[in-house]
Design a protein around this motif. Structure first.
Motif, mmCIF file in Angstrom:
data_model
loop_
_atom_site.group_PDB
_atom_site.id
_atom_site.type_symbol
_atom_site.label_atom_id
_atom_site.label_comp_id
_atom_site.label_asym_id
_atom_site.label_seq_id
_atom_site.Cartn_x
_atom_site.Cartn_y
_atom_site.Cartn_z
ATOM 1 N N TYR A 352 0.838 -1.210 0.000
ATOM 2 C CA TYR A 352 0.000 0.000 0.000
ATOM 3 C C TYR A 352 0.869 1.255 0.000
ATOM 4 O O TYR A 352 0.617 2.215 -0.727
ATOM 5 N N GLU A 353 1.929 1.208 0.799
ATOM 6 C CA GLU A 353 2.855 2.354 0.856
ATOM 7 C C GLU A 353 3.505 2.609 -0.503
ATOM 8 O O GLU A 353 3.718 3.750 -0.897
ATOM 9 N N LYS A 354 3.802 1.520 -1.208
ATOM 10 C CA LYS A 354 4.438 1.669 -2.530
ATOM 11 C C LYS A 354 3.527 2.427 -3.491
ATOM 12 O O LYS A 354 4.011 3.165 -4.349
ATOM 13 N N ILE A 355 2.211 2.228 -3.376
ATOM 14 C CA ILE A 355 1.275 2.949 -4.251
ATOM 15 C C ILE A 355 1.481 4.441 -4.073
ATOM 16 O O ILE A 355 1.601 5.190 -5.044
ATOM 17 N N PHE A 356 1.552 4.873 -2.836
ATOM 18 C CA PHE A 356 1.613 6.315 -2.604
ATOM 19 C C PHE A 356 2.976 6.878 -2.952
ATOM 20 O O PHE A 356 3.079 7.998 -3.429
ATOM 21 N N LYS A 357 3.995 6.058 -2.789
ATOM 22 C CA LYS A 357 5.320 6.509 -3.228
ATOM 23 C C LYS A 357 5.352 6.677 -4.742
ATOM 24 O O LYS A 357 6.046 7.515 -5.274
ATOM 25 N N SER A 358 4.575 5.822 -5.437
ATOM 26 C CA SER A 358 4.621 5.857 -6.909
ATOM 27 C C SER A 358 3.754 6.970 -7.492
ATOM 28 O O SER A 358 3.901 7.337 -8.645
#
Lengths: 362, 362
Positions: A352-358
């Motif tokens: 989920y965190e990766k989504i927001f980083k991307s």
């Protein structure tokens, strides 16, 4: 307890799910029924629902999307169930493949194509020409045989916006009382609207109850449910097991199989879904299933996101999303394979965190 | 002897081919290069060559064709090599799946789609946009990993009319002397024409020798060879073995792999073809292969059709067809799995007879 067994769950089936050679198959498709305003929240607008299956599986497999610029997450941060299924794939390392039964928007990742077509709006015309419906079914059986000859168990998931509406229509057209019993990705299930659409579709089709399930699907269904039925037949025919990973839509698959006189044997066929779906008071998975298949076997994932640090994920425990992209079945499988709820939660939050980083911040 | 071993054939590899869990994968695609009159006989007319890959795999899997009214057999009765491969599948029961790398005409059977595109005529423009070429390669690696994680060995075949011409162009563009050394489905290999097309393509591309094999394929190749290279990388990466089932086109696949610094290890990668191709005096499979891969391993099927009662099949021993749709690799595998030459001949003739029974007589 992590996984709850309801009905005639077979110990042998569970053992194979725990330690057998498994493959996860996600069947995608679209129906123009999803363009009816208010019928689904699987997309930020009715038109965008046509991108959801492609975006779901791109995210599932590659962790990013190509057909839309950002991963499938609602404006207020509620992610697609593909996120949870992806976390389960990453933990269990179960190989995954996509099957396209008929999509308006195609994903830019590899998939097995069944040479189907997108479904039409069931209110205004037949969902699929009968020869297309037969081709999807025939090709799905062959793909099922291919998969079944190489694995011990196949976990079958789906992604089709407005799929619960066409699922209701299929079950009603086959003579089952599915009125208002199907689920929704929204905490406010638009039951009235769905029933109205199904009534219109049945009236337009001009047949109350169909004898031939392929005719029923052709009239008021969609490409995904008939593909799932064909896959199941081919897989079981090869001596392999099937876990139908989904909610009330999988009841529609079982209704097709039953009308085809398929042997509904819990030694070879079971259903898995989430607690969010089964305990939802606006739908009736267990009642519906019991009516269609008195010998049913249901596995329920007791995994919860209520302790997540992210409101977008906690929303799953507030009635959003509930099921889709094989989430329930992959959670059940991951739990049975010995991963703890906290291990799954960590992996879900990590993805989920990766989504927001991307996503570039505004 | 039924199978001849040339070069560094590994006993362990042969053992896996004999009794391991195998899958047969046929990669299809088209190149508009096949529209050049006289360049290929894989189709009754240049335009019909675009139907050949689809018809080949429809016949291979279902025993009948959908995209063309009759099975792929020349007017004088010489059948597609898919017939021989089909007979081998029926005997060995090896599961088979089709991969579409980019076809103008799509088959009406299921296939894994790599989201590629048909290749353009290499004389007049780049074969594939570089991003399409990269996507085919990337997706093929992922499909290869999927297949590799589930089987012991993958037999990779192909169907692309004019594929020997684009194969020659790829090898030349990568700095290998492939001039006039590739094979043909015709007993009269149009070598001059092929060389002229390759010279024009290289001149148009404006680069004599490419460093990056993806750039070379994008300029003068086609979708099939880069897909085969990607599949091989993904499969071997998963610890699985690859048998490249084809003739001089597979040399082009090896040339791509070599330029990608892939470890060409005969423990994991070998080539299989037919006696018809290797002993053909108008091409030079072994010379070409030695130049590209000094440590090569080649398995040759010694199966012959000279004793068939049908002239259309005997034609294979007179220099027609020679290879394609994985024929050599499937013959080698079937022979190694203990089926006799006469068992294979009977099955081939049985399937050949069905073609004529299915065609309405005039």
């Amino acid at each position: 307890m992590s996984v709850k067994f309801v009905g005639n769950v077979s110990q042998r089936f569970v053992d194979v799910l725990k330690s057998g050679d498994a493959v996860f198959v996600v069947v995608i498709g679209t129906t123009d029924t999803s363009l009816i305003p208010g019928i689904t929240i699987a997309g930020a607008s009715p038109e965008l629902t046509h991108y959801t299956p492609a975006a779901d599986v791109e995210f599932l497999i590659d962790g990013k999307c190509y057909v839309i610029p950002t991963p499938p997450v609602t404006p207020d941060g509620k992610p697609t169930p593909a996120l949870i299924s992806r976390a389960c794939i990453l933990l269990t390392k179960i190989p995954t493949i996509v099957v396209n039964s008929g999509c308006r928007v195609l994903p830019n990742i590899p998939y097995i194509d069944l040479r189907g077509m997108p479904g039409r709006d069931i209110r205004t015309g037949n969902a699929l020409d009968i020869e297309v419906c037969r081709r999807i079914f025939h090709n799905a059986i062959n793909v099922g045989k291919f998969l079944g000859s190489n694995f011990d168990i196949v976990i079958l998931g789906e992604s089709i916006p407005a799929g619960t509406t066409t699922a209701m229509a299929i079950m009603v057209a086959l003579g089952f009382n599915a009125w208002g019993r199907v689920s929704s990705a929204s905490p406010n299930n638009p039951i009235e609207l769905k029933c109205r659409v199904v009534r219109e579709a049945i009236r337009r089709a001009g047949v109350e109850v169909f004898e031939d399930p392929l005719q029923a699907v052709s009239a008021v269904g969609d490409p995904v449910h008939i593909a799932l039925a064909g896959l199941t037949i081919g897989i079981v025919d090869s001596g392999c097991r099937v876990l139908l990973a989904g909610g009330t839509q999988m009841c529609a698959v079982v209704s097709i199989l039953r009308k085809l006189d398929f042997n509904l044997d819990p030694e070879f066929l079971e259903i898995a879904t989430t607690r969010w779906l089964v305990y939802d008071r606006q739908s009736d998975m267990i009642g519906l299933l019991s009516e269609i298949w008195n010998n049913y076997a249901l596995l329920i994932s007791e995994f919860s996101l209520s302790e997540s640090k992210y409101p977008g994920l906690k929303a799953y425990d507030e009635g959003f999303v509930k099921e889709g992209v094989g989430m329930g079945g992959m959670l059940v499988t991951t739990l049975l394979r010995g991963f703890s709820k906290s291990e799954i939660l960590s992996k879900v939050e990590e993805e989920y965190e990766k989504i927001f980083k991307s996503v570039p911040s505004e």
